[in-house]
Design a protein around this motif. Structure first.
Motif, PDB file in Angstrom:
ATOM      1  N   TYR A  95       5.691   6.282  -9.297  1.00  0.00           N
ATOM      2  CA  TYR A  95       4.737   5.300  -8.983  1.00  0.00           C
ATOM      3  C   TYR A  95       3.696   5.653  -8.347  1.00  0.00           C
ATOM      4  CZ  TYR A  95       8.728   2.058  -9.455  1.00  0.00           C
ATOM      5  OH  TYR A  95       9.623   0.928 -10.051  1.00  0.00           O
ATOM      6  N   THR A  96       2.769   4.807  -8.617  1.00  0.00           N
ATOM      7  CA  THR A  96       1.204   5.055  -8.190  1.00  0.00           C
ATOM      8  C   THR A  96       0.622   3.910  -7.359  1.00  0.00           C
ATOM      9  OG1 THR A  96       0.750   6.274 -10.201  1.00  0.00           O
ATOM     10  CG2 THR A  96      -1.139   5.363  -9.030  1.00  0.00           C
ATOM     11  N   ILE A  97       0.018   4.499  -6.182  1.00  0.00           N
ATOM     12  CA  ILE A  97      -0.567   3.358  -5.467  1.00  0.00           C
ATOM     13  C   ILE A  97      -1.992   3.410  -5.718  1.00  0.00           C
ATOM     14  CG2 ILE A  97      -1.409   2.886  -2.954  1.00  0.00           C
ATOM     15  CD1 ILE A  97       1.173   4.686  -2.026  1.00  0.00           C
ATOM     16  N   ALA A  98      -2.457   2.180  -5.996  1.00  0.00           N
ATOM     17  CA  ALA A  98      -3.970   1.826  -6.687  1.00  0.00           C
ATOM     18  C   ALA A  98      -4.847   1.168  -5.653  1.00  0.00           C
ATOM     19  CB  ALA A  98      -3.852   0.963  -7.951  1.00  0.00           C
ATOM     20  N   GLU A  99      -5.971   0.496  -6.108  1.00  0.00           N
ATOM     21  CA  GLU A  99      -7.034   0.201  -5.240  1.00  0.00           C
ATOM     22  C   GLU A  99      -6.768  -0.892  -4.232  1.00  0.00           C
ATOM     23  OE1 GLU A  99     -10.767  -2.171  -6.351  1.00  0.00           O
ATOM     24  OE2 GLU A  99     -10.918  -0.009  -6.988  1.00  0.00           O
ATOM     25  N   PRO A 100      -5.974  -1.717  -4.280  1.00  0.00           N
ATOM     26  CA  PRO A 100      -5.732  -2.628  -3.207  1.00  0.00           C
ATOM     27  C   PRO A 100      -5.320  -2.016  -1.921  1.00  0.00           C
ATOM     28  CG  PRO A 100      -4.720  -3.483  -5.019  1.00  0.00           C
ATOM     29  CD  PRO A 100      -5.241  -2.162  -5.647  1.00  0.00           C
ATOM     30  N   CYS A 101      -4.814  -0.684  -1.951  1.00  0.00           N
ATOM     31  CA  CYS A 101      -4.350   0.001  -0.706  1.00  0.00           C
ATOM     32  C   CYS A 101      -5.641   0.702   0.126  1.00  0.00           C
ATOM     33  CB  CYS A 101      -3.505   0.963  -1.043  1.00  0.00           C
ATOM     34  SG  CYS A 101      -2.570   2.038   0.452  1.00  0.00           S
ATOM     35  N   VAL A 102      -6.573   0.800  -0.734  1.00  0.00           N
ATOM     36  CA  VAL A 102      -7.703   1.443  -0.109  1.00  0.00           C
ATOM     37  C   VAL A 102      -8.443   0.803   1.311  1.00  0.00           C
ATOM     38  CG1 VAL A 102      -9.991   2.492  -0.481  1.00  0.00           C
ATOM     39  CG2 VAL A 102      -8.348   2.453  -2.098  1.00  0.00           C
ATOM     40  N   ASP A 103      -8.315   1.685   2.298  1.00  0.00           N
ATOM     41  CA  ASP A 103      -8.713   0.963   3.626  1.00  0.00           C
ATOM     42  C   ASP A 103      -8.033  -0.066   4.152  1.00  0.00           C
ATOM     43  OD1 ASP A 103     -10.996   2.815   3.570  1.00  0.00           O
ATOM     44  OD2 ASP A 103     -12.374   1.395   2.643  1.00  0.00           O
ATOM     45  N   VAL A 104      -6.795  -0.262   3.596  1.00  0.00           N
ATOM     46  CA  VAL A 104      -5.703  -1.062   4.231  1.00  0.00           C
ATOM     47  C   VAL A 104      -4.451  -0.449   4.809  1.00  0.00           C
ATOM     48  CG1 VAL A 104      -3.996  -2.858   3.652  1.00  0.00           C
ATOM     49  CG2 VAL A 104      -6.354  -2.932   2.414  1.00  0.00           C
ATOM     50  N   LEU A 105      -3.999   0.705   4.226  1.00  0.00           N
ATOM     51  CA  LEU A 105      -2.947   1.314   4.805  1.00  0.00           C
ATOM     52  C   LEU A 105      -2.026   0.583   5.598  1.00  0.00           C
ATOM     53  CD1 LEU A 105      -5.313   4.102   6.167  1.00  0.00           C
ATOM     54  CD2 LEU A 105      -3.559   4.341   4.280  1.00  0.00           C
ATOM     55  N   ASP A 106      -1.362  -0.511   4.783  1.00  0.00           N
ATOM     56  CA  ASP A 106      -0.294  -1.275   5.677  1.00  0.00           C
ATOM     57  C   ASP A 106       1.010  -0.711   5.969  1.00  0.00           C
ATOM     58  OD1 ASP A 106       0.883  -4.078   6.204  1.00  0.00           O
ATOM     59  OD2 ASP A 106       2.556  -3.236   4.998  1.00  0.00           O
ATOM     60  N   LYS A 107       1.444   0.485   5.284  1.00  0.00           N
ATOM     61  CA  LYS A 107       2.533   1.278   5.571  1.00  0.00           C
ATOM     62  C   LYS A 107       3.933   0.487   5.384  1.00  0.00           C
ATOM     63  CE  LYS A 107      -0.187   4.024   8.447  1.00  0.00           C
ATOM     64  NZ  LYS A 107      -0.432   4.362   9.915  1.00  0.00           N
ATOM     65  N   ALA A 108       4.036  -0.769   4.857  1.00  0.00           N
ATOM     66  CA  ALA A 108       5.427  -1.223   4.704  1.00  0.00           C
ATOM     67  C   ALA A 108       6.289  -0.479   3.791  1.00  0.00           C
ATOM     68  CB  ALA A 108       5.313  -2.644   4.274  1.00  0.00           C
ATOM     69  N   CYS A 109       5.422   0.108   2.826  1.00  0.00           N
ATOM     70  CA  CYS A 109       6.081   0.702   1.790  1.00  0.00           C
ATOM     71  C   CYS A 109       6.857   2.315   2.481  1.00  0.00           C
ATOM     72  CB  CYS A 109       5.059   1.241   0.567  1.00  0.00           C
ATOM     73  SG  CYS A 109       3.995   2.084   1.304  1.00  0.00           S
TER      74      CYS A 109
END
Length: 107
Positions: free
Chosen positions: A3-17
């Motif tokens: 799995y790969t994490i993409a652009e929607p995570c940048v500067d968000v870092l929710d961490k539910a995953c």
């Protein structure tokens, strides 16, 4: 494949995953989260809990975010496979591609 994490995570870092990952393979950089490909067991538990829909199976990463596949690999070039994100904590590092991006997340 992983799995790969993409652009929607940048500067968000929710961490539910991070909370859902049974093998603790999602590492925190300065601006986004990264999945360690050698530690990931491809269970997919992280994907449905991501509130910004940033996690994709590597073959399913949208074309506009394909650079994040390599960014994920680059993040671990020096770090290697530490054997668990929780014991390592936040890493003061990002892949060069991610580091060069303008601020994102909140408008």
């Amino acid at each position: 494949m992983t799995y790969t994490i993409a652009e929607p995570c940048v500067d968000v870092l929710d961490k539910a995953c991070v909370e859902e990952c049974p093998v603790d393979c999602i590492y925190e950089g300065n601006r986004m989260l990264y999945i360690q490909p050698d530690e990931c067991v491809d269970c997919g538990a992280c994907e449905p809990v991501c509130p910004v829909e940033a996690i994709f199976y590597e073959d399913d990463v949208p074309d506009q975010w394909s650079d994040y596949i390599n960014a994920n690999v680059e993040f671990f070039n020096d770090l290697g496979s530490p054997g668990g994100a929780a014991k390592l904590g936040k890493v003061d590092h990002d892949a060069p591609f991610v580091k060069a991006l303008p601020p994102m997340g909140e408008e």
